[in-house]
Write an enzyme that holds these catalytic residues in place. Sequence first.
Site, PDB file in Angstrom:
ATOM      1  N   GLU A 103       0.842  -1.206   0.000  1.00 38.81           N
ATOM      2  CA  GLU A 103       0.000   0.000   0.000  1.00 38.81           C
ATOM      3  C   GLU A 103       0.872   1.248   0.000  1.00 38.81           C
ATOM      4  O   GLU A 103       2.023   1.218   0.465  1.00 38.81           O
ATOM      5  CB  GLU A 103      -0.896  -0.079   1.253  1.00 38.81           C
ATOM      6  CG  GLU A 103      -1.777   1.098   1.550  1.00 38.81           C
ATOM      7  CD  GLU A 103      -2.872   1.363   0.530  1.00 38.81           C
ATOM      8  OE1 GLU A 103      -2.545   1.525  -0.660  1.00 38.81           O
ATOM      9  OE2 GLU A 103      -4.042   1.459   0.945  1.00 38.81           O
ATOM     10  N   ASP A 107      -3.503   5.689   6.693  1.00 42.83           N
ATOM     11  CA  ASP A 107      -3.953   6.922   7.322  1.00 42.83           C
ATOM     12  C   ASP A 107      -4.874   6.525   8.488  1.00 42.83           C
ATOM     13  O   ASP A 107      -4.390   6.127   9.542  1.00 42.83           O
ATOM     14  CB  ASP A 107      -4.660   7.719   6.212  1.00 42.83           C
ATOM     15  CG  ASP A 107      -5.016   9.130   6.592  1.00 42.83           C
ATOM     16  OD1 ASP A 107      -4.147   9.858   7.059  1.00 42.83           O
ATOM     17  OD2 ASP A 107      -6.174   9.525   6.393  1.00 42.83           O
ATOM     18  N   SER A 108      -6.192   6.539   8.286  1.00 49.09           N
ATOM     19  CA  SER A 108      -7.105   6.102   9.357  1.00 49.09           C
ATOM     20  C   SER A 108      -6.979   4.599   9.613  1.00 49.09           C
ATOM     21  O   SER A 108      -7.258   4.125  10.707  1.00 49.09           O
ATOM     22  CB  SER A 108      -8.550   6.429   8.979  1.00 49.09           C
ATOM     23  OG  SER A 108      -8.968   5.599   7.910  1.00 49.09           O
ATOM     24  N   GLY A 109      -6.612   3.852   8.588  1.00 52.32           N
ATOM     25  CA  GLY A 109      -6.510   2.399   8.702  1.00 52.32           C
ATOM     26  C   GLY A 109      -7.758   1.674   8.217  1.00 52.32           C
ATOM     27  O   GLY A 109      -7.763   0.450   8.095  1.00 52.32           O
ATOM     28  N   THR A 111      -9.255   1.499   5.227  1.00 48.91           N
ATOM     29  CA  THR A 111      -9.132   0.788   3.950  1.00 48.91           C
ATOM     30  C   THR A 111      -8.482  -0.576   4.148  1.00 48.91           C
ATOM     31  O   THR A 111      -9.048  -1.611   3.799  1.00 48.91           O
ATOM     32  CB  THR A 111      -8.295   1.611   2.944  1.00 48.91           C
ATOM     33  OG1 THR A 111      -8.827   2.929   2.881  1.00 48.91           O
ATOM     34  CG2 THR A 111      -8.284   0.984   1.572  1.00 48.91           C
ATOM     35  N   ASP A 163      -1.991  10.652  -5.012  1.00 51.61           N
ATOM     36  CA  ASP A 163      -2.572  11.684  -5.858  1.00 51.61           C
ATOM     37  C   ASP A 163      -3.096  12.846  -5.041  1.00 51.61           C
ATOM     38  O   ASP A 163      -3.352  12.737  -3.845  1.00 51.61           O
ATOM     39  CB  ASP A 163      -3.757  11.110  -6.634  1.00 51.61           C
ATOM     40  CG  ASP A 163      -4.931  10.769  -5.715  1.00 51.61           C
ATOM     41  OD1 ASP A 163      -4.751   9.906  -4.829  1.00 51.61           O
ATOM     42  OD2 ASP A 163      -6.006  11.377  -5.872  1.00 51.61           O
TER      43      ASP A 163
HETATM   44  P1  IMP Z   1      -7.116   5.098   5.212  1.00 44.44           P
HETATM   45  O1  IMP Z   1      -8.250   4.180   4.876  1.00 44.44           O
HETATM   46  O2  IMP Z   1      -7.603   6.323   5.948  1.00 44.44           O
HETATM   47  O3  IMP Z   1      -5.967   4.436   5.910  1.00 44.44           O
HETATM   48  O4  IMP Z   1      -6.649   5.734   3.862  1.00 44.44           O
HETATM   49  C1  IMP Z   1      -5.763   5.186   3.046  1.00 44.44           C
HETATM   50  C2  IMP Z   1      -5.902   5.748   1.657  1.00 44.44           C
HETATM   51  O5  IMP Z   1      -6.184   7.162   1.680  1.00 44.44           O
HETATM   52  C3  IMP Z   1      -4.597   5.619   0.956  1.00 44.44           C
HETATM   53  O6  IMP Z   1      -4.550   4.401   0.253  1.00 44.44           O
HETATM   54  C4  IMP Z   1      -4.583   6.818   0.049  1.00 44.44           C
HETATM   55  O7  IMP Z   1      -5.203   6.492  -1.171  1.00 44.44           O
HETATM   56  C5  IMP Z   1      -5.419   7.859   0.737  1.00 44.44           C
HETATM   57  N1  IMP Z   1      -4.569   8.857   1.441  1.00 44.44           N
HETATM   58  C6  IMP Z   1      -4.410   9.001   2.776  1.00 44.44           C
HETATM   59  N2  IMP Z   1      -3.575  10.008   3.065  1.00 44.44           N
HETATM   60  C7  IMP Z   1      -3.180  10.522   1.874  1.00 44.44           C
HETATM   61  C8  IMP Z   1      -2.284  11.603   1.506  1.00 44.44           C
HETATM   62  O8  IMP Z   1      -1.672  12.308   2.337  1.00 44.44           O
HETATM   63  N3  IMP Z   1      -2.136  11.812   0.172  1.00 44.44           N
HETATM   64  C9  IMP Z   1      -2.779  11.078  -0.777  1.00 44.44           C
HETATM   65  N4  IMP Z   1      -3.614  10.060  -0.479  1.00 44.44           N
HETATM   66  C10 IMP Z   1      -3.815   9.792   0.842  1.00 44.44           C
HETATM   67 MG    MG Z   2      -4.552   4.081  -1.826  1.00 41.41          MG
END
Ligand code: IMP
Ligand code: MG
Length: 186
Positions: A103, A107-109, A111, A163
Site C-alpha cells: 500500500e 492513514d485512518s486504517g 481501507t 494523488d
Molecule cells: P485510510 O483508509 O484512511 O488508511 O486511507 C488510506 C488511503 O487514503 C490511501 O490508500 C490513500 O489512497 C489515501 N490517502 C491518505 N492520506 C493521503 C495523503 O496524504 N495523500 C494522498 N492520499 C492519501
Molecule cells: Mg490508496
Amino acid sequence: MVEDYKNFLAEILIDRKELQERIAELGEKISKDYKGKDLLLVCILRGGVFFTVDLMKRIDIPHVVEFMGISSYGAGARESTGDVRITYDLQINIRGKHVLLVEDIIDSGHTLSKVIEKLKVQNPASLEVCTLLDKASRREVDVPIKYCGFDIEDKFVFGYGLDIDEYFRGLPFIGVVDLDKYQPED
Ligand code: IMP
Ligand code: MG
C-alpha cells in the site's frame, strides 16, 4: 485541469534517492524473510503501483503480483471511511499463499483493515502489510504493519503513486501540499 504542482508544493518530504534507498532495504528484508515461501504481493490500486513495481525490482526471490482496486465512499475526497468497496478483485485464489499487501499510505486504517478482513477468509498461509508511508497519528482502526518505509507526520502528501485529486501520481518524490495554496477544481 489542475495547476502546476509547484504552485502548492510546500516541501519535498522524501526525494527520489531516499525513496529508492529505503525500498532497496525493504526488498532485501522481504527477500530474506520469505525465502523458500510462495510469496504473493497484492498491490493496492492505484497508489500502491509505483511502490510495488520498484519493490519487485529489489526482491530477489521468485514471487507473483496481483492487484486489488479499492474505493472508500461517504467522506470528502481526502478522507476515507469504513465504507470500503472492492472495485477490482484478485484474479487468483490466495489459499495457502504468503500474501503481502503493498500500500502507498496508511492513514485512518479503514481501507486496509477492511481488505485484511476480506482476504483472511480465503485462508492464506500468512497475510502481512508493507506500506511505504505510515501516518500513525491519524489511526482510527488498528492495522498490523510488518514493513514500513517511512513514518510521516499528519500532512497531505502527493507524488510517487499518491494523488491530489487524481493528479501527480507520477512524480518521483513525495511532496507536501500547502493546502492554503491549493485550489481544487469544482
Ligand atoms: P485510510 O483508509 O484512511 O488508511 O486511507 C488510506 C488511503 O487514503 C490511501 O490508500 C490513500 O489512497 C489515501 N490517502 C491518505 N492520506 C493521503 C495523503 O496524504 N495523500 C494522498 N492520499 C492519501
Ligand atoms: Mg490508496
